[in-house]
Design a protein around this motif. Sequence first.
Motif, PDB file in Angstrom:
ATOM      1  N   LEU A  20       0.823  -1.208   0.000  1.00 20.47           N
ATOM      2  CA  LEU A  20       0.000   0.000   0.000  1.00 20.47           C
ATOM      3  C   LEU A  20       0.861   1.263   0.000  1.00 20.47           C
ATOM      4  CD1 LEU A  20      -2.198  -2.091   0.629  1.00 20.47           C
ATOM      5  CD2 LEU A  20      -3.169  -0.480   2.265  1.00 20.47           C
ATOM      6  N   GLY A  21       2.065   1.144   0.557  1.00 23.62           N
ATOM      7  CA  GLY A  21       2.950   2.300   0.607  1.00 23.62           C
ATOM      8  C   GLY A  21       3.455   2.746  -0.744  1.00 23.62           C
ATOM      9  N   THR A 183      -2.371 -19.052   0.829  1.00 32.60           N
ATOM     10  CA  THR A 183      -2.454 -17.694   0.288  1.00 32.60           C
ATOM     11  C   THR A 183      -1.186 -16.914   0.623  1.00 32.60           C
ATOM     12  OG1 THR A 183      -4.868 -17.715   0.503  1.00 32.60           O
ATOM     13  CG2 THR A 183      -3.801 -15.558   0.288  1.00 32.60           C
ATOM     14  N   TYR A 184      -0.558 -16.385  -0.402  1.00 31.78           N
ATOM     15  CA  TYR A 184       0.674 -15.610  -0.270  1.00 31.78           C
ATOM     16  C   TYR A 184       0.322 -14.205   0.182  1.00 31.78           C
ATOM     17  CZ  TYR A 184       5.154 -13.513  -1.774  1.00 31.78           C
ATOM     18  OH  TYR A 184       6.346 -12.839  -1.823  1.00 31.78           O
ATOM     19  N   THR A 185       0.967 -13.731   1.243  1.00 29.10           N
ATOM     20  CA  THR A 185       0.601 -12.452   1.842  1.00 29.10           C
ATOM     21  C   THR A 185       0.778 -11.262   0.896  1.00 29.10           C
ATOM     22  OG1 THR A 185       2.814 -12.390   2.845  1.00 29.10           O
ATOM     23  CG2 THR A 185       0.989 -13.153   4.234  1.00 29.10           C
ATOM     24  N   ARG A 186       1.773 -11.307   0.025  1.00 28.80           N
ATOM     25  CA  ARG A 186       1.954 -10.176  -0.892  1.00 28.80           C
ATOM     26  C   ARG A 186       0.788 -10.078  -1.865  1.00 28.80           C
ATOM     27  NH1 ARG A 186       4.160  -9.115  -5.883  1.00 28.80           N
ATOM     28  NH2 ARG A 186       5.006 -11.219  -6.140  1.00 28.80           N
ATOM     29  N   HIS A 187       0.320 -11.220  -2.358  1.00 33.96           N
ATOM     30  CA  HIS A 187      -0.837 -11.210  -3.256  1.00 33.96           C
ATOM     31  C   HIS A 187      -2.096 -10.749  -2.519  1.00 33.96           C
ATOM     32  CE1 HIS A 187       0.959 -14.157  -6.451  1.00 33.96           C
ATOM     33  NE2 HIS A 187       1.555 -12.977  -6.415  1.00 33.96           N
ATOM     34  N   ALA A 189      -2.110  -8.647   0.001  1.00 34.91           N
ATOM     35  CA  ALA A 189      -1.939  -7.205   0.166  1.00 34.91           C
ATOM     36  C   ALA A 189      -2.321  -6.459  -1.110  1.00 34.91           C
ATOM     37  CB  ALA A 189      -0.497  -6.890   0.555  1.00 34.91           C
ATOM     38  N   GLN A 190      -2.000  -7.018  -2.264  1.00 29.79           N
ATOM     39  CA  GLN A 190      -2.369  -6.399  -3.531  1.00 29.79           C
ATOM     40  C   GLN A 190      -3.888  -6.385  -3.717  1.00 29.79           C
ATOM     41  OE1 GLN A 190      -0.040  -8.846  -6.155  1.00 29.79           O
ATOM     42  NE2 GLN A 190       1.796  -7.578  -5.954  1.00 29.79           N
ATOM     43  N   MET A 191      -4.557  -7.461  -3.295  1.00 28.08           N
ATOM     44  CA  MET A 191      -6.017  -7.487  -3.377  1.00 28.08           C
ATOM     45  C   MET A 191      -6.626  -6.470  -2.424  1.00 28.08           C
ATOM     46  SD  MET A 191      -8.861  -8.515  -4.615  1.00 28.08           S
ATOM     47  CE  MET A 191      -8.528  -9.985  -5.606  1.00 28.08           C
TER      48      MET A 191
END
Length: 285
Positions: A20-21, A183-187, A189-191
Amino acid sequence: MNILVTGAGGQLGRDVVRVLGEQHEVKGYTRAQWDVTDEAITWKILTNTRPDVVVHCAAHTDVDRSQTDTAEAHRVNGRATRQLASACGILGVRLVYISTDYVFDGKKEDGYTELDRPRPINVYGRTKRLGERWVQRCCPQHMILRTSWLYGTHGRNFLSAVLSQAKQGGPLHVVNDQRGCPTYTRHLAQMIDRLIRLQAQGTFHTAHTGSCTWYQFAAAILQHAGYTDIDLQPISTAALDRPAPRPAVSVLHSVRIPKLGLSPMPDWREGLAAYFRDRQEGEET
């Protein structure tokens, strides 16, 4: 947007702050910086910063410990969420609450959509469901995002445990009668970023598509990591004799995300491949 993230020291919180940053003004708070169980601190931070959005990643996530220390699970997942949701509701702040597949009982063989009724079977699931209800009741502008079997490049998780045991030569004995969506945390976060941009509201299932058992997930991890000679054995949930019961099926499907015009998250195998690419790039830099 001005966005605050609780639980920013955790594996999901760290990726949420980073992703998000890239487009927003984001401030992440670790547990030491923002104890969400302290209502006075919650009010002080929110009134001083006046954020547009709070992404609430902080939680009591130890499933077995929740079963034996119910007071702490209720304090963090229930009462603290009520306090935060109430403050956000009064101040007009949008709240994104990260919830779990464990709000379901695991008896539906084909998995669960946002339209299915939650029936948690352990204390962790019950306290997270309680948190959902407080968010719905206290904060009109909210999103509840249920996700599943999280792993990332930070912190401890199932994937890191498998790799750690593999480095020691195994053998590995892994449950083969629970099915979910790694579930991959980066993906994720993108959602979260996409949903925030759309100003979506309500409850959404945000997990990778497809499903597997823990045993199948472990096998895929070992294959990606190049551990082809590790002795990997399937076992039953009963053989572990853990304090908290687990749902046999905690597969999450979304009927609401496509209605927003968004593509679903990729298959869990794509998420795992992305994790190993990111891990390799991080090691190289």
